[in-house]
Design an enzyme around this catalytic site. Structure first.
Site, PDB file in Angstrom:
ATOM      1  N   LEU A 147     -16.621 -41.847 -11.667  1.00  0.00           N
ATOM      2  CA  LEU A 147     -16.107 -40.960 -12.701  1.00  0.00           C
ATOM      3  C   LEU A 147     -17.576 -40.684 -13.628  1.00  0.00           C
ATOM      4  O   LEU A 147     -18.476 -41.294 -13.450  1.00  0.00           O
ATOM      5  CB  LEU A 147     -15.446 -41.735 -13.813  1.00  0.00           C
ATOM      6  CG  LEU A 147     -14.524 -42.722 -13.581  1.00  0.00           C
ATOM      7  CD1 LEU A 147     -13.878 -43.994 -14.819  1.00  0.00           C
ATOM      8  CD2 LEU A 147     -13.610 -41.908 -13.188  1.00  0.00           C
ATOM      9  N   ASP A 148     -17.559 -39.693 -14.064  1.00  0.00           N
ATOM     10  CA  ASP A 148     -18.788 -38.779 -14.773  1.00  0.00           C
ATOM     11  C   ASP A 148     -19.514 -39.494 -15.798  1.00  0.00           C
ATOM     12  O   ASP A 148     -18.637 -40.273 -16.560  1.00  0.00           O
ATOM     13  CB  ASP A 148     -18.131 -37.365 -15.152  1.00  0.00           C
ATOM     14  CG  ASP A 148     -17.574 -35.971 -14.407  1.00  0.00           C
ATOM     15  OD1 ASP A 148     -18.066 -36.398 -13.253  1.00  0.00           O
ATOM     16  OD2 ASP A 148     -16.629 -35.771 -14.366  1.00  0.00           O
ATOM     17  N   VAL A 149     -20.156 -38.815 -16.060  1.00  0.00           N
ATOM     18  CA  VAL A 149     -20.757 -40.621 -17.371  1.00  0.00           C
ATOM     19  C   VAL A 149     -20.363 -39.674 -18.564  1.00  0.00           C
ATOM     20  O   VAL A 149     -19.997 -40.893 -19.358  1.00  0.00           O
ATOM     21  CB  VAL A 149     -22.099 -39.520 -17.465  1.00  0.00           C
ATOM     22  CG1 VAL A 149     -23.487 -40.575 -18.952  1.00  0.00           C
ATOM     23  CG2 VAL A 149     -23.335 -39.217 -16.339  1.00  0.00           C
ATOM     24  N   LYS A 198     -11.497 -31.461 -14.307  1.00  0.00           N
ATOM     25  CA  LYS A 198     -12.391 -30.596 -15.644  1.00  0.00           C
ATOM     26  C   LYS A 198     -12.153 -28.986 -14.537  1.00  0.00           C
ATOM     27  O   LYS A 198     -11.992 -28.324 -14.640  1.00  0.00           O
ATOM     28  CB  LYS A 198     -13.635 -30.953 -15.692  1.00  0.00           C
ATOM     29  CG  LYS A 198     -13.514 -32.021 -16.839  1.00  0.00           C
ATOM     30  CD  LYS A 198     -15.362 -32.732 -16.195  1.00  0.00           C
ATOM     31  CE  LYS A 198     -15.455 -33.859 -17.082  1.00  0.00           C
ATOM     32  NZ  LYS A 198     -16.575 -34.263 -17.257  1.00  0.00           N
ATOM     33  N   HIS A 210     -15.233 -33.711  -9.430  1.00  0.00           N
ATOM     34  CA  HIS A 210     -14.551 -32.771 -10.755  1.00  0.00           C
ATOM     35  C   HIS A 210     -13.628 -32.604 -10.932  1.00  0.00           C
ATOM     36  O   HIS A 210     -13.305 -31.314 -11.361  1.00  0.00           O
ATOM     37  CB  HIS A 210     -15.887 -32.508 -11.399  1.00  0.00           C
ATOM     38  CG  HIS A 210     -17.729 -32.526 -11.574  1.00  0.00           C
ATOM     39  ND1 HIS A 210     -17.825 -33.751 -12.105  1.00  0.00           N
ATOM     40  CD2 HIS A 210     -18.887 -31.790 -11.261  1.00  0.00           C
ATOM     41  CE1 HIS A 210     -18.975 -34.100 -12.315  1.00  0.00           C
ATOM     42  NE2 HIS A 210     -19.683 -32.968 -11.873  1.00  0.00           N
TER      43      HIS A 210
END
Ligand code: URA
Length: 234
Positions: A102-104, A192, A189
């Protein structure tokens, strides 16, 4: 694992002697006397005692669900943030690997294990495990824009830089800025970029579930071991 098998693995007793202590009512599972050797034991979560003493078998690999908070990196070489394994208090935490990063700034369900074959099955694009994302959008989408996006996502869209369309996915809206997206793949990503395709921006992203595994009962930053059934679904 069956209770009788668990007993002969966890003790030095023969199968016959394990049966005797069972029938004598000396074994409890989660505080309840169990005499039936065919009873299924979840070795990660059930509490099995023999005359009050805990029994366990070597568990081998670890399978962990973490409720990832915002601000943690899914990497072993952190740059600017703490890493997700800082949140997991198990021995040899460095041997854990992450399935589906997962992204930050994304929160939610993250699976970790030291079983490489299992991690591969979780992330394999061939297995199409559904992952449910809850999205907060920067710009409101009216009914027409929502209907358009739902149709496009159902058919698959070609994201910038990709050669293949996204797999058919399920998009729904609770209001003009809140959506749920169920994906069965994990491109870079992806959420997004899919929302950017519709000219929008994701301002909050949360992964609510992976397959049948949900965050129910966990607070942000907490983790738990998976049950045998949860492990076996992959
Ligand atoms: N898609 C994204 O864009 N970010 C994530 O963290 C997960 C899926």
């Amino acid at each position: 694992m069956r209770l009788d098998k668990f007993l002969s693995k966890a003790t030095e007793l023969s199968r016959k002697d394990a049966k005797k202590i069972l029938h004598a009512g000396e074994i409890t599972v989660n505080d309840e006397v169990v005499k039936d050797g065919s009873r299924h034991i979840d070795i990660a979560n059930d509490d099995v005692l023999w005359a009050g003493e805990p029994l366990s078998v070597a568990e081998g690999s670890r399978y962990i669900l973490l409720y990832k908070p915002d601000g943690f990196e899914c990497t072993l070489r952190p740059k600017d943030h703490p890493i997700v394994t800082d949140l997991i208090a198990v021995p040899e935490v460095a041997s854990l690997r992450i399935a589906g990063r997962l992204d930050v700034d994304t929160t939610g369900a993250l699976l970790l294990s030291d079983d490489g074959a299992w991690l591969h099955r979780v992330t394999s694009p061939k297995r199409h495990q559904p992952k449910r994302y809850e999205i907060t959008l920067a710009d409101p989408m009216d009914e027409a824009a929502q209907a358009h996006a739902i149709k496009q996502v159902t058919n698959g869209i070609l994201l910038e830089g990709d050669l293949e369309k996204t797999r058919p996915a399920e998009l729904s809206f609770t209001d003009e800025t809140h959506a749920t997206l169920i994906l069965t793949e994990g491109k870079y990503h992806q959420v997004k970029r899919m929302m950017a395709y519709f000219g929008n921006k994701v301002i909050e992203l949360h992964r609510a579930s992976i397959g049948s595994i949900t965050l129910d009962g966990l607070e942000m930053g907490e983790c738990r071991f998976l049950s045998e059934a949860e492990i076996a679904q992959f």
